[in-house]
Design a protein around this motif. Sequence first.
Motif, short mmCIF file in Angstrom:
data_model
loop_
_atom_site.label_atom_id
_atom_site.label_comp_id
_atom_site.label_asym_id
_atom_site.label_seq_id
_atom_site.Cartn_x
_atom_site.Cartn_y
_atom_site.Cartn_z
N ILE A 1 0.83 -1.21 0.00
CA ILE A 1 0.00 0.00 0.00
C ILE A 1 0.86 1.25 0.00
CG2 ILE A 1 -1.64 1.34 1.38
CD1 ILE A 1 -2.84 -1.35 2.28
N ILE A 2 1.85 1.31 0.88
CA ILE A 2 2.65 2.54 0.95
C ILE A 2 3.70 2.61 -0.15
CG2 ILE A 2 2.25 2.90 3.40
CD1 ILE A 2 5.08 1.82 3.91
N ALA A 3 4.02 1.49 -0.77
CA ALA A 3 4.96 1.52 -1.90
C ALA A 3 4.28 2.01 -3.17
CB ALA A 3 5.56 0.13 -2.12
N GLY A 4 2.97 1.85 -3.26
CA GLY A 4 2.24 2.36 -4.40
C GLY A 4 2.69 1.75 -5.71
N ASP A 5 2.98 2.60 -6.70
CA ASP A 5 3.37 2.09 -8.02
C ASP A 5 4.77 1.47 -8.03
OD1 ASP A 5 4.86 4.38 -7.76
OD2 ASP A 5 4.07 5.37 -9.54
N LYS A 6 5.51 1.60 -6.91
CA LYS A 6 6.82 0.95 -6.83
C LYS A 6 6.74 -0.43 -6.18
CE LYS A 6 9.65 5.14 -6.84
NZ LYS A 6 10.71 5.92 -6.13
N ALA A 7 5.56 -0.83 -5.76
CA ALA A 7 5.40 -2.12 -5.10
C ALA A 7 5.91 -3.30 -5.94
CB ALA A 7 3.94 -2.34 -4.70
N PRO A 8 5.69 -3.31 -7.28
CA PRO A 8 6.19 -4.44 -8.07
C PRO A 8 7.71 -4.65 -7.96
CG PRO A 8 4.58 -3.20 -9.34
CD PRO A 8 4.85 -2.41 -8.09
N LEU A 9 8.45 -3.57 -7.65
CA LEU A 9 9.91 -3.71 -7.52
C LEU A 9 10.28 -4.66 -6.38
CD1 LEU A 9 10.98 0.04 -7.87
CD2 LEU A 9 11.23 -1.75 -9.60
N LEU A 10 9.41 -4.77 -5.39
CA LEU A 10 9.71 -5.57 -4.20
C LEU A 10 9.37 -7.04 -4.39
CD1 LEU A 10 8.37 -3.06 -1.51
CD2 LEU A 10 10.71 -3.37 -2.31
N LYS A 11 8.71 -7.38 -5.46
CA LYS A 11 8.40 -8.79 -5.79
C LYS A 11 7.74 -9.52 -4.62
CE LYS A 11 12.79 -9.08 -6.95
NZ LYS A 11 14.13 -9.52 -7.38
N LEU A 12 6.78 -8.85 -3.98
CA LEU A 12 6.16 -9.42 -2.80
C LEU A 12 5.22 -10.58 -3.11
CD1 LEU A 12 5.49 -6.06 -0.93
CD2 LEU A 12 7.06 -7.86 -0.21
N ASP A 13 4.80 -10.72 -4.35
CA ASP A 13 3.93 -11.83 -4.74
C ASP A 13 4.72 -13.02 -5.29
OD1 ASP A 13 1.58 -10.49 -4.04
OD2 ASP A 13 1.56 -9.41 -5.94
N ARG A 14 6.01 -12.92 -5.23
CA ARG A 14 6.87 -13.97 -5.79
C ARG A 14 6.68 -15.30 -5.06
NH1 ARG A 14 13.35 -13.67 -4.73
NH2 ARG A 14 13.89 -15.81 -5.33
N GLU A 15 6.55 -16.36 -5.81
CA GLU A 15 6.45 -17.70 -5.23
C GLU A 15 7.85 -18.17 -4.83
OE1 GLU A 15 3.85 -19.62 -4.53
OE2 GLU A 15 2.43 -18.05 -5.16
N ILE A 16 8.00 -18.58 -3.59
CA ILE A 16 9.31 -18.99 -3.08
C ILE A 16 9.21 -20.36 -2.44
CG2 ILE A 16 11.16 -18.45 -1.45
CD1 ILE A 16 10.35 -15.50 -1.69
N ASN A 17 10.08 -21.25 -2.84
CA ASN A 17 10.20 -22.56 -2.20
C ASN A 17 11.24 -22.42 -1.09
OD1 ASN A 17 10.78 -25.20 -1.40
ND2 ASN A 17 10.43 -26.03 -3.44
N PHE A 18 10.82 -22.64 0.14
CA PHE A 18 11.72 -22.45 1.27
C PHE A 18 13.01 -23.25 1.13
CE2 PHE A 18 13.29 -23.42 5.54
CZ PHE A 18 13.35 -22.15 6.09
N LYS A 19 12.91 -24.44 0.55
CA LYS A 19 14.08 -25.31 0.44
C LYS A 19 15.08 -24.81 -0.60
CE LYS A 19 11.83 -29.46 2.16
NZ LYS A 19 11.50 -30.90 1.93
N ASP A 20 14.67 -23.82 -1.40
CA ASP A 20 15.59 -23.25 -2.39
C ASP A 20 16.38 -22.06 -1.84
OD1 ASP A 20 14.80 -25.08 -4.31
OD2 ASP A 20 13.24 -23.77 -5.13
N ILE A 21 16.05 -21.62 -0.64
CA ILE A 21 16.70 -20.45 -0.07
C ILE A 21 18.08 -20.81 0.47
CG2 ILE A 21 16.56 -18.64 1.69
CD1 ILE A 21 13.54 -18.91 1.59
N LYS A 22 19.08 -20.00 0.14
CA LYS A 22 20.43 -20.16 0.70
C LYS A 22 20.51 -19.35 1.99
CE LYS A 22 22.54 -18.44 -2.79
NZ LYS A 22 23.62 -17.92 -3.69
N PHE A 23 21.09 -19.94 3.01
CA PHE A 23 21.19 -19.26 4.31
C PHE A 23 22.65 -19.02 4.69
CE2 PHE A 23 16.98 -21.10 4.53
CZ PHE A 23 16.26 -20.12 5.19
#
Length: 522
Positions: A280-302
Amino acid sequence: MNKTWRAVILYVRLIFDLAVDGIFSLFWHRRNKTIPPLDLKKHAVLTESATALAKKIRQKELKSEDLVRAVVERIKEVNPIINAIAVGRYDAAIAEAKEVDALIANGLPDAEFDKKPLLGVPFTTKESQAVEGMPFTLGLLSRRHVLATEDSEAIKRLKDAGGIVVACTNLPELLVWQETRNPLYGQTNNPHHTGRTTGGSSGAEAALTASCATVVSLCSDVGGSTRMPAFYCGMFGHHPTPGTTDCRGVLFRNGEEKDSMLALGFISKHVEDLGPLTKIIAGDKAPLLKLDREINFKDIKFYYMEKSKDLSVSTIRADLRGAMKRVITRISQQTMSTETAPQPYYHKAFNHMYSIWKHWMTKEPEDLATLCTNNKGSANGIVELLKKMVGLSRHCLFTVVRLLEHQYLPKVDAEWAEKITKELKEDLFSKLGDNGVLLMPSGPQPAPYHYSCFLRPYNFSYWAIVNTLKCPATQVPLGVNAQGLPLGIQVVAAPYNDALCLKVAEYLSKEFGGAVVACKYK
């Protein structure tokens, strides 16, 4: 400096810190007041997420008026103890809620609800956000009669989304300290132990959230101001990638500032709220944050960093080291592979966290000396100190100390600071890529006693170094220590990978119990 001398200094520092805690506990430990329990018969809605409450209002299962009244009633129960409210607008908020209920009762098409994802949901905000018609003092006595003439951009966007402002909350004078205190509104107390700090500068928002007295908490962060209070009060806090949230109307910003470390964010009991609110507060810049991106937890590097070698900050306490180890162990069990198991990470820049942040603060548009005079001159640190000694200064001691540091202590070598920051960014972000996170300590210790930060002024550096990277970070609660104080860690990702931080926060929430509220339920 060789390892032996470093070890000696760290050992002496630990003894000093323990002594400080012991001395301050003599005054503050017994000055703890218990937060009133939350009556679930009356106020059960205050345990739910903002997204869930918005859905209930939309489906006519809950009236906005009832929700706003619950928030107002709860604020009145807890505020005498925590002192989080600067100014409320309770009657106006209830009137606006009634208007929302009337609109919904008359029938609103789905398209209107889609435009207003927060329709009927109340929120609070730090007083440094301009809210039209409300005080806009920044904690300065010289601004005690100043009212905002228009809404900040973030407030406007939350209102456009259907949100209702209930109150503006307390803050440190000019947002420059690790405690929420100023000459106008006084001191905010940590609801987990009122003899301890909430952190700053969004400490009042964290205190309200931990007391189940607000649904949405709008914050800002240029040196840990969202994540520090979230840590001390046991809540989630997200600092989005800087440059994606419009800061017009925060302090004296016009929204045109470039390359700032400042970003607006939220503190919440529910990690599920952080992504939608940030959109909401990012407005038209929200897509830059890729908040709807599908993420598989097991693919994350820690990767993880257990402690810094910066001698200006305190040693990490055993309870926080233990919390980090529990997280690493749990993630290692989840990945079930040595290739994807968390790997240690360190860079020499972490030896100088405060100095690096101090340099980059010189690039921010605010000038403390000018702000102290409400833009009507320039304050002098020595003059203010002398005035403070005879009771004539209009500023808090921490503001005077910061003035002295800015004006009389040596500057950080700019070429060195910018070079080492560049090296840290290149090294860390090349490792993280678009699917890696760094687990970092939140701070050296859980919530300190009031005023003890004067003897440990640089302990916020674990948050501040992240600001210099201009990347996203989420503060994640991890239960409590033996004294009942919240523990936690930070989850850091490369710029515009906010979704990774929130995915890991979601996982850790399920594994370690989520937010730690400061009140019992009855």
